[in-house]
Design a protein around this motif. Structure first.
Motif, PDB file in Angstrom:
ATOM      1  N   VAL A 245       5.251   1.715  -1.189  1.00 56.53           N
ATOM      2  CA  VAL A 245       4.969   0.284  -1.191  1.00 56.53           C
ATOM      3  C   VAL A 245       4.546  -0.180   0.195  1.00 56.53           C
ATOM      4  N   ARG A 246       5.254   0.271   1.202  1.00 51.59           N
ATOM      5  CA  ARG A 246       4.935  -0.153   2.563  1.00 51.59           C
ATOM      6  C   ARG A 246       3.507   0.221   2.953  1.00 51.59           C
ATOM      7  N   THR A 247       3.098   1.449   2.641  1.00 49.90           N
ATOM      8  CA  THR A 247       1.740   1.866   2.973  1.00 49.90           C
ATOM      9  C   THR A 247       0.718   1.115   2.130  1.00 49.90           C
ATOM     10  N   GLY A 248       1.039   0.874   0.855  1.00 56.34           N
ATOM     11  CA  GLY A 248       0.133   0.109   0.009  1.00 56.34           C
ATOM     12  C   GLY A 248      -0.122  -1.283   0.550  1.00 56.34           C
ATOM     13  N   MET A 249       0.930  -1.932   1.027  1.00 57.49           N
ATOM     14  CA  MET A 249       0.769  -3.258   1.620  1.00 57.49           C
ATOM     15  C   MET A 249      -0.071  -3.190   2.896  1.00 57.49           C
ATOM     16  N   ALA A 250       0.153  -2.143   3.693  1.00 61.77           N
ATOM     17  CA  ALA A 250      -0.616  -1.979   4.928  1.00 61.77           C
ATOM     18  C   ALA A 250      -2.099  -1.780   4.615  1.00 61.77           C
ATOM     19  N   ILE A 251      -2.385  -1.052   3.543  1.00 58.80           N
ATOM     20  CA  ILE A 251      -3.774  -0.840   3.145  1.00 58.80           C
ATOM     21  C   ILE A 251      -4.423  -2.150   2.736  1.00 58.80           C
ATOM     22  N   GLN A 252      -3.700  -2.970   1.981  1.00 54.25           N
ATOM     23  CA  GLN A 252      -4.257  -4.265   1.594  1.00 54.25           C
ATOM     24  C   GLN A 252      -4.575  -5.119   2.814  1.00 54.25           C
ATOM     25  N   ARG A 253      -3.645  -5.146   3.768  1.00 52.87           N
ATOM     26  CA  ARG A 253      -3.868  -5.946   4.984  1.00 52.87           C
ATOM     27  C   ARG A 253      -5.043  -5.414   5.785  1.00 52.87           C
ATOM     28  N   SER A 254      -5.067  -4.105   5.986  1.00 54.39           N
ATOM     29  CA  SER A 254      -6.101  -3.506   6.822  1.00 54.39           C
ATOM     30  C   SER A 254      -7.480  -3.671   6.194  1.00 54.39           C
ATOM     31  N   ALA A 255      -7.587  -3.455   4.886  1.00 55.98           N
ATOM     32  CA  ALA A 255      -8.877  -3.589   4.208  1.00 55.98           C
ATOM     33  C   ALA A 255      -9.382  -5.020   4.269  1.00 55.98           C
ATOM     34  N   ALA A 256      -8.471  -5.989   4.127  1.00 53.72           N
ATOM     35  CA  ALA A 256      -8.865  -7.399   4.097  1.00 53.72           C
ATOM     36  C   ALA A 256      -9.425  -7.876   5.423  1.00 53.72           C
TER      37      ALA A 256
END
Length: 498
Positions: A245-256
């Protein structure tokens, strides 16, 4: 890749890798290449701690090259007739089948998972390729009624370059599953396997190189920085990630921060298994083993790790489950009699051991496992006995957080409203199980559970084309069916004036 020789009758598979470690290379634009930075990632057998090979540690420049190669190949791949793309995937399935024994060896040596659990993964890979090879013809648009002087229709078109970042627990299955639907839809793929289990993916790249046009599939190995370079690349509009979950959230932030992207996520699970008082104790106990995916050492987001048992049969279920866990055979992952292998890394083992210590300190009752197995075989490697805690309460850490290891928590309940509230109280919502002979009660409970996939009187069963994905922080999107195929396309509306 320098290839491991298949073990002879006088040596073990682990010894074969020790004698002949593999050297993998990345697949970029149809060529097998090393890292532009010259660095490597070393691979270690989780069961023996032996060095078994290495793969390149990709740089941001390597990722850039892979995306450029994928983008260059995508136009021709998308223009290829559907039948030809389908033929390519079927040829890849044929080639995969020819190399299945070698891929199985790589999977077991690199992951520590039991060979009995990895063997079905390879069969599923072939089935997945053939399934999407045929399903591509269902990628259809629509005509929509309007006025007599206009024609309204929709088209399904590929995104272009798809980034696929996968986890360590099903390395080859996740690699193949992640490329089949994007490819048949006309996309090209940049695949990054986990840096903890990359060997089978680089071998897959070598096999695909002989079948697919250059640049259609690119395999980039590396750590989180390589993954982030894929996530942040402005030309990768579609992303798929399997992990925490933590990495998934980081991916959403970074991609955005760089572009608007379509991102599907399959993340963690803390999955409830609710047992009603009319459920058969022995079958429930068997399911409590099967649902934990112990052939993967419990390292599965779909594991039913919270067993909620009604007061009326609680003690009987705890006793039966404990007996089964104590009887499980832990040992050499290459041994066909082994039921549980070694955890993937030393750091992960230590994390799981912290959960065990936490449960003890919070008052849970240890009824099975909890220690490193005894014996010379287990002096090296990342070993832990299958572990069961009873008298677990919802506020305990083992009942709230995903452990991703062979630790089952058994909780007690007496009121239906109470157990549904407990089941839904965590941040996850991937899978769930309900056991009762009352079908009305089963369906009512299934509807109220905040989970994307619910088994009734069963566990750990997956059928082709049935969507899989999570609610809440367990992810977004659905895979394994036609919904997944559509998710790798954009819908275009066309209006024709007659």
């Amino acid at each position: 890749m320098t290839h491991p020789h298949l073990p002879t009758s006088s040596e073990t598979a682990a010894e074969a890798f020790r004698k002949s470690p593999v050297t993998g290379r990345m697949l970029i634009g149809g060529e097998l290449v090393e890292s532009s930075g010259g660095a490597w990632i070393e691979c270690v057998n989780p069961a023996t701690e032996d060095y078994i090979g290495k793969v390149p540690k990709a740089t941001e420049a390597d990722v850039q090259q892979a995306v450029e190669a994928a983008e260059k190949a995508q136009v021709g791949w998308a223009e290829m007739p559907m039948q030809e793309r389908s033929n390519c995937l079927n040829r890849l399935a044929d080639a995969f089948t020819r190399h299945a024994d070698e891929l199985l060896m790589l999977e077991v040596a690199d992951s520590g998972n039991a060979i009995t659990s990895m063997k079905p993964d390879l069969a599923n890979c072939v089935e997945r390729l053939r399934y999407y090879a045929g399903l591509g013809f269902e990628l259809q648009g629509h005509t929509i009624p309007g006025t007599s002087d206009k024609l309204h229709l929709t088209l399904r078109e590929p995104y272009g370059v798809v980034g696929r970042i996968i986890a360590f627990n099903h390395p080859i299955a996740m690699a193949v599953h992640g490329m089949a639907s994007p490819l048949i839809a006309g996309n090209t793929v940049v695949l990054k396997p986990s840096d903890q289990c990359p060997l089978s993916a680089v071998r897959l790249g070598e096999i695909a190189r002989e079948v697919l046009p250059p640049g259609v599939l690119n395999v980039v190995t590396g750590d989180g920085s390589a993954g982030n370079a894929i996530v942040r690349h402005p030309r990768v509009k579609r992303l798929s990630f399997i992990g925490s979950v933590r990495t998934g959230m980081a991916i959403q932030r970074s991609a955005a921060e760089v572009a608007v992207k379509n991102i599907s996520l399959e993340l963690g699970g803390k999955n409830p298994f609710i047992v009603f008082p009319d459920a058969p104790v022995e079958k429930v106990a068997d399911a409590a083993v099967a649902g934990m995916n112990l052939g993967l050492q419990g390292q599965s987001c779909g594991s039913t790790s919270r067993l909620f048992v009604h007061d009326a049969i609680y003690d009987a279920v705890v006793k039966a489950v404990a007996e089964r866990y104590k009887a499980l055979r832990v040992g050499d992952p290459f041994d066909w009699s082994t039921q549980m292998g070694a955890l993937n890394t030393r750091a992960h083992l230590e994390r799981v051991q912290q959960f065990v210590a936490s449960a003890k300190s919070e008052g849970a009752r240890l009824v099975a496992g909890g220690e490193r197995p005894a014996g010379k075989t287990f002096e090296k490697g990342n070993w832990l006995q299958p572990t069961v805690f009873a008298d677990v309460t919802p506020e305990m850490r083992v009942a709230r957080e995903e452990i991703f290891g062979p630790v089952l928590s058994i909780l007690r309940w007496s009121d239906v409203e109470e157990v549904i509230a407990m089941a839904n109280s965590v941040e996850y919502g991937l899978t769930a199980a309900v056991w009762t002979s009352d079908i009305t009660q089963a369906l009512r409970t299934a509807k109220r559970l905040q989970s994307g996939f619910v088994w009734v009187n069963g566990v750990n069963s997956h059928v082709r084309a049935v969507p899989f994905g999570g609610y809440k922080n367990s992810g977004t999107g659905r895979e394994r069916g036609i919904e997944e195929l559509y998710s790798y396309t954009e819908e275009k509306s066309v209006q024709v004036f007659l």
